[in-house]
Design a protein around this motif. Structure first.
Motif, short mmCIF file in Angstrom:
data_model
loop_
_atom_site.label_atom_id
_atom_site.label_comp_id
_atom_site.label_asym_id
_atom_site.label_seq_id
_atom_site.Cartn_x
_atom_site.Cartn_y
_atom_site.Cartn_z
N GLY A 101 3.03 -78.48 -18.39
CA GLY A 101 2.34 -77.22 -17.83
C GLY A 101 2.86 -76.09 -17.71
N ARG A 102 3.66 -76.00 -16.73
CA ARG A 102 4.18 -74.54 -16.75
C ARG A 102 5.66 -74.50 -16.52
NH1 ARG A 102 -0.29 -73.14 -12.29
NH2 ARG A 102 1.12 -71.95 -11.31
N PRO A 103 6.18 -74.90 -17.77
CA PRO A 103 7.56 -75.44 -17.88
C PRO A 103 8.67 -74.30 -17.32
CG PRO A 103 6.82 -75.09 -20.03
CD PRO A 103 5.72 -74.87 -19.06
N ASP A 104 8.48 -73.31 -17.30
CA ASP A 104 9.32 -72.28 -16.93
C ASP A 104 9.41 -71.72 -15.59
OD1 ASP A 104 9.84 -72.06 -19.67
OD2 ASP A 104 8.61 -70.22 -20.06
N HIS A 105 8.56 -72.29 -14.94
CA HIS A 105 8.61 -72.15 -13.31
C HIS A 105 9.63 -72.26 -12.54
CE1 HIS A 105 8.00 -75.46 -10.62
NE2 HIS A 105 7.18 -75.81 -11.37
N ALA A 106 10.38 -73.25 -12.87
CA ALA A 106 11.54 -73.59 -12.18
C ALA A 106 12.64 -72.57 -12.26
CB ALA A 106 12.04 -74.76 -12.45
N ALA A 107 12.62 -71.88 -13.55
CA ALA A 107 13.76 -71.00 -13.91
C ALA A 107 13.21 -69.65 -13.51
CB ALA A 107 13.94 -71.02 -15.43
N ALA A 108 11.96 -69.41 -13.13
CA ALA A 108 11.48 -68.33 -12.75
C ALA A 108 12.10 -67.53 -11.59
CB ALA A 108 9.95 -68.32 -12.79
N GLY A 109 12.08 -66.41 -11.46
CA GLY A 109 12.92 -65.63 -10.61
C GLY A 109 12.59 -65.67 -9.33
N SER A 110 11.59 -64.90 -8.56
CA SER A 110 11.95 -64.63 -7.28
C SER A 110 11.23 -65.93 -6.29
CB SER A 110 10.96 -63.40 -7.05
OG SER A 110 9.41 -64.06 -7.11
N SER A 111 11.64 -65.84 -5.38
CA SER A 111 11.34 -66.92 -4.36
C SER A 111 9.86 -67.03 -4.08
CB SER A 111 12.29 -66.81 -2.91
OG SER A 111 11.80 -65.76 -2.34
N ALA A 112 9.04 -65.94 -4.10
CA ALA A 112 7.81 -65.69 -3.63
C ALA A 112 6.86 -66.58 -4.83
CB ALA A 112 7.24 -64.39 -3.87
N GLU A 113 7.59 -66.50 -6.12
CA GLU A 113 7.03 -67.02 -7.31
C GLU A 113 7.25 -68.76 -7.16
OE1 GLU A 113 7.72 -64.74 -10.90
OE2 GLU A 113 7.53 -66.78 -11.80
N ALA A 114 8.44 -69.18 -6.54
CA ALA A 114 8.78 -70.49 -6.47
C ALA A 114 7.94 -71.28 -5.34
CB ALA A 114 10.27 -70.40 -6.47
N THR A 115 7.67 -70.16 -4.25
CA THR A 115 7.06 -70.98 -3.15
C THR A 115 5.86 -71.83 -3.62
OG1 THR A 115 7.42 -68.92 -2.10
CG2 THR A 115 6.05 -70.40 -1.08
N ALA A 116 5.95 -73.10 -2.91
CA ALA A 116 4.82 -73.95 -3.16
C ALA A 116 4.55 -74.86 -1.65
CB ALA A 116 5.20 -75.14 -4.06
N TYR A 117 3.21 -74.73 -1.54
CA TYR A 117 2.75 -75.57 -0.47
C TYR A 117 2.12 -76.75 -0.69
CZ TYR A 117 3.15 -70.74 1.48
OH TYR A 117 3.59 -69.58 2.01
N PRO A 118 2.63 -77.97 0.38
CA PRO A 118 1.95 -79.18 0.06
C PRO A 118 0.73 -79.17 -0.13
CG PRO A 118 3.50 -79.12 1.82
CD PRO A 118 3.25 -77.70 1.48
N PHE A 119 0.04 -79.92 -1.07
CA PHE A 119 -1.65 -80.05 -1.26
C PHE A 119 -1.91 -81.02 -0.26
CE2 PHE A 119 -5.28 -82.03 -3.00
CZ PHE A 119 -6.17 -80.75 -3.03
N HIS A 120 -1.39 -82.05 0.15
CA HIS A 120 -1.81 -83.11 1.00
C HIS A 120 -1.48 -82.76 2.53
CE1 HIS A 120 -1.75 -85.19 -3.12
NE2 HIS A 120 -3.02 -85.21 -2.65
N GLY A 121 -2.32 -83.38 3.14
CA GLY A 121 -1.74 -83.10 4.81
C GLY A 121 -2.94 -83.38 5.53
N GLU A 122 -2.91 -83.12 6.97
CA GLU A 122 -3.95 -83.39 7.97
C GLU A 122 -5.14 -82.58 7.69
OE1 GLU A 122 -2.44 -82.82 11.98
OE2 GLU A 122 -4.32 -83.60 12.82
#
Lengths: 398, 394
Positions: free
Chosen positions: A7-28
């Protein structure tokens, strides 16, 4: 390339930390409520077209799968935007390639129409599970609602730090839903107008004032339990909603051109706070408690009809909301005025106690109302968080 | 109508401009650091009133008052006798700062901080020295202010008298079922209301009863006044409308007549006065009414007679401007000229939609381009009009 990073193969290499921020989808609880407010919003309300309960469940399952992937920076579908059969349309539209998760959260809600249609007919065999407070909001003074900006059977709140990521998510969910559901209306927002964690700065609305200072923050566990999350036993008919919340949606147009002609002193009197620091007119800094009794020359130094005095928890039975609204500018009107304002989103445990009375008070008494026009309105029940293997709202159908 | 009555404090008398400091790049910048001898800072604490200087050259002085105490404070610039007020700033909350701007000629003065708003305050001497920017002292300004008050007062009274007469006449026609004649008179009677709308709204309870629009009500609120009757006379847009019975009509219009007479008494009350800022704010307020309700065709939802109201608001705004104009000509002749031009342009556009002696086309007969042109002219006027109050008080 491994399938699980399709899907978005480049994202790991993508620059800023804002871009790399991911929040868990599952949870209470669903993400996108206490999550630190992202900069951008795309909110969509849907009409359910199908009359089949199974198709509705299928839609929620498909949305859940896509949301779980997209929020982690992956493609909407299991194949990816460029990886699939060239004779088929891709299962992801591609505009988010390389952008990373950008803090994307997707939050789903159910409108009153899911439980009964306009004639009161039970559409999906869910009527006996309708949450007690889930019904169209009443007409408030100065409401000038447009049907095409109000209501909806389902909603998706997409928040991200990159507008293209939020739009990509809504676009793909709409595409997946074609047939079973159609977009009724949608709204873009920018410049978050509230904060949900104490470390975030309180942002400004389009009147230029800090907004949502008294918001419930993620760190306030007890306040979240008291004012935001629905507890088991709150609503015996709708136990499936425990751990969820209600989402109150209001599209508030601001008459910015008229506002801009108001003297600064008057603007501060309408809001009850100083424009520069956001301190209440009774003094201190932004986070000082307003002193509504402090005498001024003509009545209290914080005018009784100022926004802060009218909507403050102290004058509303101590009820609080978790607001996470956004500014919007949808171009200009036929008269050349900005079609702009605040897209108000508030999560509350019970709209009958935490929202409707406050809105009624505001519509009747708030000095700021002269410069506002409410053009959209909706109420949704937001189911609790999704456990791995579950789809969103699954407990409603159990 | 206003969606809600204008806050009373907008109409309450104040003596001089009190503008909070502009958001500066640096917080709590000390104005005395700027090197401008006319920019002074005042530290008003619980028991002291410290000025950055006790001397300044004549001209436009600004005092940035920072309240470091724990009660609401006030700051005054008084004449040498310690009685006559040249400038004051009120409602400075603890930790808040506000700026007073005032034009001061050469002479001796007294400054006072008043923490807690009681007593004579903490006083000190202040000297203004001669300078090239010697502030003009107009001997007859007092007389101009008094004249403005008297003129505006008689204008409001005259309009209310005409409103009473026409409302009485309207009530007779409406009760007698002479609907065509009542429809003819409706916008002509309301014209007088619209000319003094901001004054009428200042009397809190009257406006919601007399001039509420249906959309502004809550569920359960009673719909009364001009627009309730408007709906009964022009029910075409209403769904499943049940016309009012003769008894209901009589009750509805009698209440309107009664409230109109009440308004008449209130404006005749000698206690009702019109200081400069009240007149100037009223002018701006009337034009805002145009911008929010009339130019969009929302006010007269049933009858589409919005342009009469439009004209009424513009008339009232213009009279208020003319009322303070002699003072404005002394303080800011350029602004006076701009307002004159903008009022003229707007009136010229309105005149294009006149029908006969005292009529207008219906709002629905305007095309998009014409509405846009009117809206642009309103905005062009609103911008300079928003500076009127500060200018006449400077």
């Amino acid at each position: 390339m491994a399938a699980n990073v399709a899907g978005r193969p480049d994202h790991a290499a993508a620059g800023s930390s804002a871009e790399a921020t991911a929040y868990p989808f599952h949870g209470e609880h669903q993400a996108g409520i206490v999550t630190p407010v992202q900069d951008r919003l795309h909110f969509a309300a849907f009409d359910v077209r199908t009359s089949s309960r199974e198709e509705l469940q299928e839609l929620l399952r498909a949305w859940t799968d896509a949301a779980a992937r997209m929020t982690q920076g992956e493609a909407a579908g299991p194949v990816g935007p460029t990886e699939g059969d060239t004779r088929l349309p891709p299962d992801d539209t591609g505009e988010a390639i390389g952008l990373g998760p950008s803090g994307l959260t997707l939050t789903f809600g159910f409108g009153p129409g899911l439980f009964a249609d306009a004639e009161g007919k039970d559409r999906f065999g869910l009527a006996d599970r309708r949450p007690r407070a889930l019904r169209p909001l009443p007409h408030f003074p100065a409401d000038a609602l447009e049907a095409a900006r109000s209501g909806g059977d389902l909603c998706v709140q997409a928040c991200a730090d990159d507008p293209q990521v939020a739009v990509h998510a809504v676009r793909n969910l709409a595409r997946i839903g074609f047939g079973a559901a159609s977009v009724r209306w949608s709204q873009l927002g920018f410049g978050r107008t509230s904060r949900t964690t104490r470390s975030q700065e309180t942002p400004r609305n389009l009147f230029g004032f800090k907004d949502g200072t008294a918001n419930v923050a993620a760190e306030e566990g007890q306040a979240l339990r008291d004012h935001v999350w629905i507890a088991p036993g709150d609503d015996p008919r709708a136990e499936w909603l425990a751990g969820g919340s209600y989402l109150c949606v209001r599209r508030i147009n601001m008459r910015v051109e008229i506002w801009d002609a108001q003297p600064l002193g008057d603007q501060e009197g309408f809001i009850g706070r100083t424009k520069r620091t956001g301190a209440p007119l009774s003094g201190g800094d932004e986070f000082s408690a307003p002193d509504f009794a402090m005498p001024g020359r003509d009545g209290p130094v914080i005018p009784a009809d100022s926004h802060v005095a009218v909507v403050h928890p102290e004058h509303n039975g101590d009820v609080r909301m978790l607001r996470r609204g956004y500014n919007f500018v949808d171009g200009s009107t036929d008269l050349g005025a900005l079609d702009a304002g605040l897209f108000f989103l508030a999560y509350v445990r019970d709209p009958d106690t935490h929202f409707i009375p406050v809105q009624e008070r505001m519509s009747r008494q708030d000095a700021m109302m002269e410069y506002l026009k409410f053009t959209g309105s909706a109420l949704f029940a937001v189911p609790p968080g999704v456990r791995p293997g579950e789809y969103v709202g699954q407990r409603l159908f159990a | 109508m206003a969606r809600r009555p204008l806050p009373a404090r907008l109409l309450a008398p104040v003596l001089l401009v009190a503008v909070p400091t502009l958001a500066a790049c640096t917080q709590n910048a000390d104005p005395s650091d700027s090197g401008d001898p006319r920019a002074l800072s005042v530290n008003s604490s619980a028991d002291a009133c410290e000025l950055s200087a006790t001397k300044a050259p004549a001209g436009k002085l600004s005092f940035t008052v920072a309240n470091t105490g724990d009660k609401v404070t006030e700051f005054y610039l008084l004449a040498e006798d310690g009685l006559r007020i040249l400038g004051e700033i009120e409602n400075v909350g603890p930790g808040v700062d506000r700026t007073l701007t005032v034009s001061v000629p050469e002479g001796s003065y007294v400054t006072a901080c008043k923490p807690g708003m009681t007593g004579d305050g903490i006083r000190g001497d202040f000297t203004v020295t001669a300078s090239d920017e010697q502030a003009e002292v107009s001997a007859d300004e007092q007389a101009l202010v008094a004249a403005a008050d008297a003129n505006y007062r008689s204008y409001v009274q005259d309009q209310t008298d005409q409103l009473v007469a026409r409302t009485d006449e309207f009530a007779q026609l409406y009760k007698a079922g002479k609907d065509d004649e009542a429809r003819e008179l409706y916008p002509r009677a309301r014209l007088h209301w619209e000319r003094i709308e901001t004054v009428a709204e200042a009397f809190g309870e009257l406006d919601p009863i007399m001039d509420a629009r249906e959309a502004d009500l809550s569920e359960g609120d009673e719909f009364t006044g001009w627009h309730r009757i408007e709906k009964d006379l022009w029910p075409q847009r209403a769904e499943d409308y049940t016309p009012m019975t003769p008894d209901e009509r009589a009750a509805m219009v009698d209440q309107l007549v009664e409230k109109t007479h009440e308004l008449d008494e209130l404006v005749d009350d000698p206690a009702t006065t019109y200081p400069l800022d009240k007149i100037a704010n009223g002018s701006r307020g009337l034009l805002e009414e145009v911008a929010t309700g009339k130019v969009t065709g929302e006010e007269e939802y049933w009858s589409h007679t919005d342009l009469w109201d439009f004209q009424g608001n513009v008339d009232g705004a213009r009279v208020a401007f003319e009322g303070v104009r002699p003072v404005l000509e002394q303080k800011d002749p350029e602004l006076a000229g701009e307002l004159e031009t903008r009022f003229g342009e707007l009136q010229e556009l309105l005149d294009q939609h006149k029908v006969g002696e005292d009529g207008f086309v219906l709002y629905t007969e305007l095309n998009d381009e014409q509405v846009k042109a009117l809206s642009d002219a309103v905005n062009a006027l609103l911008n300079p009009l928003s500076k009127l109050t500060a200018a006449v008080l400077s």
